[in-house]
Design an enzyme around this catalytic site. Structure first.
Site, PDB file in Angstrom:
ATOM      1  N   HIS A 152       0.845  -1.197   0.000  1.00  0.00           N
ATOM      2  CA  HIS A 152       0.000   0.000   0.000  1.00  0.00           C
ATOM      3  C   HIS A 152       0.882   1.251   0.000  1.00  0.00           C
ATOM      4  O   HIS A 152       1.877   1.310   0.733  1.00  0.00           O
ATOM      5  CB  HIS A 152      -0.893  -0.001   1.254  1.00  0.00           C
ATOM      6  CG  HIS A 152      -1.629   1.278   1.489  1.00  0.00           C
ATOM      7  ND1 HIS A 152      -1.339   2.121   2.545  1.00  0.00           N
ATOM      8  CD2 HIS A 152      -2.640   1.875   0.798  1.00  0.00           C
ATOM      9  CE1 HIS A 152      -2.155   3.170   2.514  1.00  0.00           C
ATOM     10  NE2 HIS A 152      -2.944   3.044   1.468  1.00  0.00           N
ATOM     11  N   ASN A 153       0.525   2.238  -0.845  1.00  0.00           N
ATOM     12  CA  ASN A 153       1.312   3.487  -0.922  1.00  0.00           C
ATOM     13  C   ASN A 153       2.809   3.190  -0.886  1.00  0.00           C
ATOM     14  O   ASN A 153       3.555   3.680  -0.032  1.00  0.00           O
ATOM     15  CB  ASN A 153       0.920   4.438   0.207  1.00  0.00           C
ATOM     16  CG  ASN A 153      -0.450   5.049   0.004  1.00  0.00           C
ATOM     17  OD1 ASN A 153      -1.086   4.831  -1.036  1.00  0.00           O
ATOM     18  ND2 ASN A 153      -0.925   5.817   0.970  1.00  0.00           N
ATOM     19  N   GLU A 182       1.749   0.106  -5.417  1.00  0.00           N
ATOM     20  CA  GLU A 182       0.799   1.187  -5.666  1.00  0.00           C
ATOM     21  C   GLU A 182       1.529   2.477  -6.036  1.00  0.00           C
ATOM     22  O   GLU A 182       2.586   2.790  -5.486  1.00  0.00           O
ATOM     23  CB  GLU A 182      -0.063   1.417  -4.424  1.00  0.00           C
ATOM     24  CG  GLU A 182      -1.180   2.420  -4.648  1.00  0.00           C
ATOM     25  CD  GLU A 182      -2.094   2.565  -3.448  1.00  0.00           C
ATOM     26  OE1 GLU A 182      -3.175   3.172  -3.615  1.00  0.00           O
ATOM     27  OE2 GLU A 182      -1.737   2.083  -2.346  1.00  0.00           O
ATOM     28  N   ASP A 184       0.481   6.581  -6.609  1.00  0.00           N
ATOM     29  CA  ASP A 184      -0.458   7.714  -6.622  1.00  0.00           C
ATOM     30  C   ASP A 184       0.161   8.821  -7.462  1.00  0.00           C
ATOM     31  O   ASP A 184       1.191   9.391  -7.084  1.00  0.00           O
ATOM     32  CB  ASP A 184      -0.702   8.234  -5.206  1.00  0.00           C
ATOM     33  CG  ASP A 184      -1.626   7.328  -4.417  1.00  0.00           C
ATOM     34  OD1 ASP A 184      -2.568   6.790  -5.010  1.00  0.00           O
ATOM     35  OD2 ASP A 184      -1.403   7.150  -3.205  1.00  0.00           O
ATOM     36  N   HIS A 197       1.508  11.260  -1.682  1.00  0.00           N
ATOM     37  CA  HIS A 197       0.201  11.034  -1.065  1.00  0.00           C
ATOM     38  C   HIS A 197      -0.556  12.352  -1.104  1.00  0.00           C
ATOM     39  O   HIS A 197      -0.253  13.268  -0.352  1.00  0.00           O
ATOM     40  CB  HIS A 197       0.374  10.540   0.379  1.00  0.00           C
ATOM     41  CG  HIS A 197      -0.857   9.918   0.944  1.00  0.00           C
ATOM     42  ND1 HIS A 197      -1.022   9.656   2.284  1.00  0.00           N
ATOM     43  CD2 HIS A 197      -2.000   9.487   0.339  1.00  0.00           C
ATOM     44  CE1 HIS A 197      -2.202   9.101   2.480  1.00  0.00           C
ATOM     45  NE2 HIS A 197      -2.810   8.982   1.313  1.00  0.00           N
ATOM     46  N   GLU A 231      -3.220   4.957  -9.084  1.00  0.00           N
ATOM     47  CA  GLU A 231      -4.235   5.882  -8.590  1.00  0.00           C
ATOM     48  C   GLU A 231      -4.010   7.183  -9.344  1.00  0.00           C
ATOM     49  O   GLU A 231      -3.157   7.986  -8.986  1.00  0.00           O
ATOM     50  CB  GLU A 231      -4.095   6.068  -7.072  1.00  0.00           C
ATOM     51  CG  GLU A 231      -4.440   4.828  -6.267  1.00  0.00           C
ATOM     52  CD  GLU A 231      -5.904   4.434  -6.398  1.00  0.00           C
ATOM     53  OE1 GLU A 231      -6.751   5.347  -6.517  1.00  0.00           O
ATOM     54  OE2 GLU A 231      -6.208   3.234  -6.394  1.00  0.00           O
TER      55      GLU A 231
END
Length: 674
Positions: A152-153, A182, A184, A197, A231
């Site tokens: 995650h992230n 991931e 973003d 983030h 994302e």
């Protein structure tokens, strides 16, 4: 070395020994009677100090003369205690050749005490079944049939609010076996997308650097497919830059169309996707429409080529005039991607997806609801992993396709398991699910992945930068199968008609009884090296993680002032309803009367990967004690007497720290937990 110096050494070695007994060992080793230990004298003293009484007793139980194990005696041990079965004879010869230190012993096919101890402390005597270490599972099933090691992230190496974003996050994740990372992405300066983030104070890194890092490290640990979970928060223009970076930097690694160019009926397997990087994200159209357009374009190109060959003048004309033919524009049944007019209000340049219009008319206020900006060139790179919103399991069955995947927060996923656990299991048997940590976990803490695995969720994303119990469980599951990042789910989690409910497991799953005799520990480290005078008081906790009724823990009593060679000799009993989903964690802690016990070490193994032993647990004489943590999945057990080699909180080996146990697994439920 004087006796006073020996006492100081013992303290540094984390052992407090009776002074009179220590002096007896000292005198026995001081053959020169000089009052000090020199050279070989110190070697003899150390051998006496490290003598494994419990192993000697086990050795003597099978040795007729107490000096060696003959080939037949060693075969008896392997069959009776280690449950090696018919292969015991050949295995005995191999183990003697591997672990017997003397050449004469090898020639005579006998095993000395030193050789026996070497075997028990080796990978062949480890609790983790060595047959589960390489890739041993079927890797030709659809992707949705596997648990997938996910992060995650991934770009964050600290907390979620002010932490540093770095490509180091991707390097660490990929090196530890993550197969889903991931990204973003947001609009950045100078037309270059950035990764961070969003709406926080985390630092920012260029998207192209992330892609280059993934290209370099994707297949260093495992050559099975890597999933880039995008994302995307970028404008149309910077999405085009993203698509360009992905295609140019990843090159042949990037999967940009179906494997054979045909419409699939199920997701491809990890084996078919070896060496490939897949993009997971939003997509403008269905895979069927993409493939149909590709086919039409190919037909059009072939037709033009034939016409050019027949009429050379046509070729010159086509070169002089731009070609505006679009197969898609001729199909009135398809959607069109159109640009908003220039006089559009602040949402200028938003892309809307709408059905074809039969009559010319204004595009400013289309009847269809607009979707977020999405660039066709980026959309085209999403093949097998189209992200879609989850509404209900019924909606997914009626409207979604097998290559569409939904994401759930940990809170939503837990709620669905409680409300409709069986439906969730069936959903995950045909479609991929990704679960991510709650937004409240700003400190990058983690949740327990086990309850999501129980429902068959494949991509349970973790904050891999944060060590602790949850990552111990995670690493424990993915340690098996060559640590390739893919673990095959149990068959009842791969069946779309499955009746399994993770909250209410019932037969036909075979229950088992697990007996663990925690015997002794070896060379356990101090939990706090700054406390110079402290010596640990170790205890061993055994924890089981699985379906709710199976999740439990038990612990031994503590051994006072001995981290060097503690002895417990205590048996713990567990009843397990669904062993296929169970993970076993051994934790060694330093007992503290006044505050919380301190963590020393751990190791995790799946039940299915644990070597188990025979039904007889021989009580062994008093010796001393040990300290650490061990996590293991419950499906590959190694029987009999086994060593558990401890890991630190960060997953680093604490060699030579270990605990010595006897494992026995029996079918059915027996007796009460003790």
């Amino acid at each position: 070395m004087s006796f006073h110096e020996v006492q100081r050494l013992l303290h540094l070695m984390n052992v407090e020994m009776d002074q009179e007994y220590a002096f007896q060992l000292f005198q026995a080793a001081d053959t020169s009677e000089s009052g000090t230990l020199e050279g070989e004298e110190f070697v003899e003293f150390y051998k006496a100090l490290t003598k494994r009484t419990e192993v000697y007793e086990l050795f003597e139980n099978f040795s007729a003369d107490g000096q060696k194990l003959t080939l037949l005696e060693f075969v008896d041990f392997l069959q009776e205690e280690q449950k090696e079965g018919e292969r015991a004879s050949d295995l005995a010869l191999d183990l003697i050749d591997r672990y017997e230190p003397s050449d004469s012993g090898k020639l005579r096919h006998v095993l000395s005490m030193d050789g026996f101890l070497s075997y028990l402390c080796s990978k062949d005597g480890d609790i983790f079944n060595p047959t589960c270490l390489p890739i041993y599972q079927d890797m030709t099933q659809p992707l949705n049939h596997y648990y997938i090691n996910s992060s995650h992230n991934t770009y964050l190496v600290g907390d979620q609010l002010c932490g540093q974003s770095s490509v180091e996050g991707y390097i660490r994740a990929l090196k530890r076996g993550c197969r889903c990372v991931e990204v973003d992405i947001w609009d950045g300066p100078s037309g270059e997308p950035i990764v961070y983030h969003g709406h926080t104070l985390t630092s920012r890194i260029p998207f192209k650097d992330v892609v280059a890092t993934v290209a370099q490290y994707a297949f260093q640990t495992s050559d099975y497919p890597v999933i880039l979970s995008l994302e995307n928060h970028c404008s149309w223009e910077q999405q085009q830059v993203m698509a360009c970076h992905l295609t140019e930097i990843l090159g042949e690694q990037l999967l940009s169309t179906t494997l054979d160019g045909l419409l699939p009926t199920q997701l491809p397997s990890p084996e078919e996707l070896r060496g490939k990087i897949l993009v997971k994200g939003k997509k403008l159209r269905t895979l069927e429409e993409d493939l149909e357009e590709e086919e039409e374009e190919e037909e059009l190109e072939s037709e033009l080529e034939r016409e050019q060959e027949a009429d050379p003048e046509l070729e010159a004309q086509l070169e002089a005039e731009p070609q505006e033919l679009s197969p898609r524009s001729k199909d009135k049944k398809k959607e069109k991607v159109v640009m908003c007019p220039l006089f559009c209000p602040p949402v200028c340049c938003e892309v809307v997806v709408q059905a074809p219009i039969s009559k010319p008319g204004p595009l400013l206020f289309p009847k269809q609801r607009s979707k977020p900006i999405l660039c066709p060139s980026l959309s085209a790179l999403v093949v097998y992993l189209k992200s879609v919103s989850f509404h209900s399991f019924t909606h997914s069955r009626e409207h979604y396709r097998f290559y569409e995947t939904s994401s759930f927060s940990e809170t939503k996923a837990r709620s669905l398991i409680k409300e409709a656990g069986n439906e969730f299991v069936q959903h995950n048997a045909w479609q991929l699910s990704r679960v991510y940590p709650s937004g409240l976990r700003t400190d990058s803490s983690n949740y327990n992945p086990q309850e999501l695995w129980n429902a068959g969720c494949q991509m349970v994303a973790m904050n891999v930068q944060t060590a602790g119990l949850e990552m111990d469980i995670y690493d424990g599951l993915f340690r098996q199968n060559g640590a390739c990042g893919y673990v095959l789910k149990p068959d009842f989690l791969r069946d779309v008609q499955s009746s399994f409910h993770p909250e209410r497991p019932i037969s036909p799953f075979k229950a088992q009884t697990l007996l663990i005799q925690v015997i002794s520990g070896q060379q356990l480290p101090k939990d706090n090296m700054s406390k110079e005078r402290s010596i640990v008081d170790p205890l061993v906790r055994v924890e089981i993680f699985g379906v709710h009724p199976d999740t439990t823990r038990q612990e031994t009593s503590y051994v006072e002032n001995n981290g060097f060679n503690p002895y417990w000799g205590q048996t713990l009993s567990f009843r397990v309803l669904v062993p296929e989903l169970a993970l076993l964690r051994f934790v060694v802690k330093d007992y503290n009367r006044k505050s919380r016990n301190e963590f020393i070490g751990q190791y995790t193994v799946p039940w299915t990967c644990m070597q188990q032993g025979g039904p007889v647990l021989r009580p062994l004489a008093n010796a001393t004690r040990a300290l650490a943590v061990l996590l293991m999945p419950s499906s590959c057990p190694s029987p009999g007497y086994r060593h558990i080699h401890l890991l630190s909180k960060d997953g680093i080996s604490l060699h030579p720290a270990s605990i010595f146990v006897h494992i026995s697994i029996r079918e059915g439920l027996e007796g009460d937990e003790s």
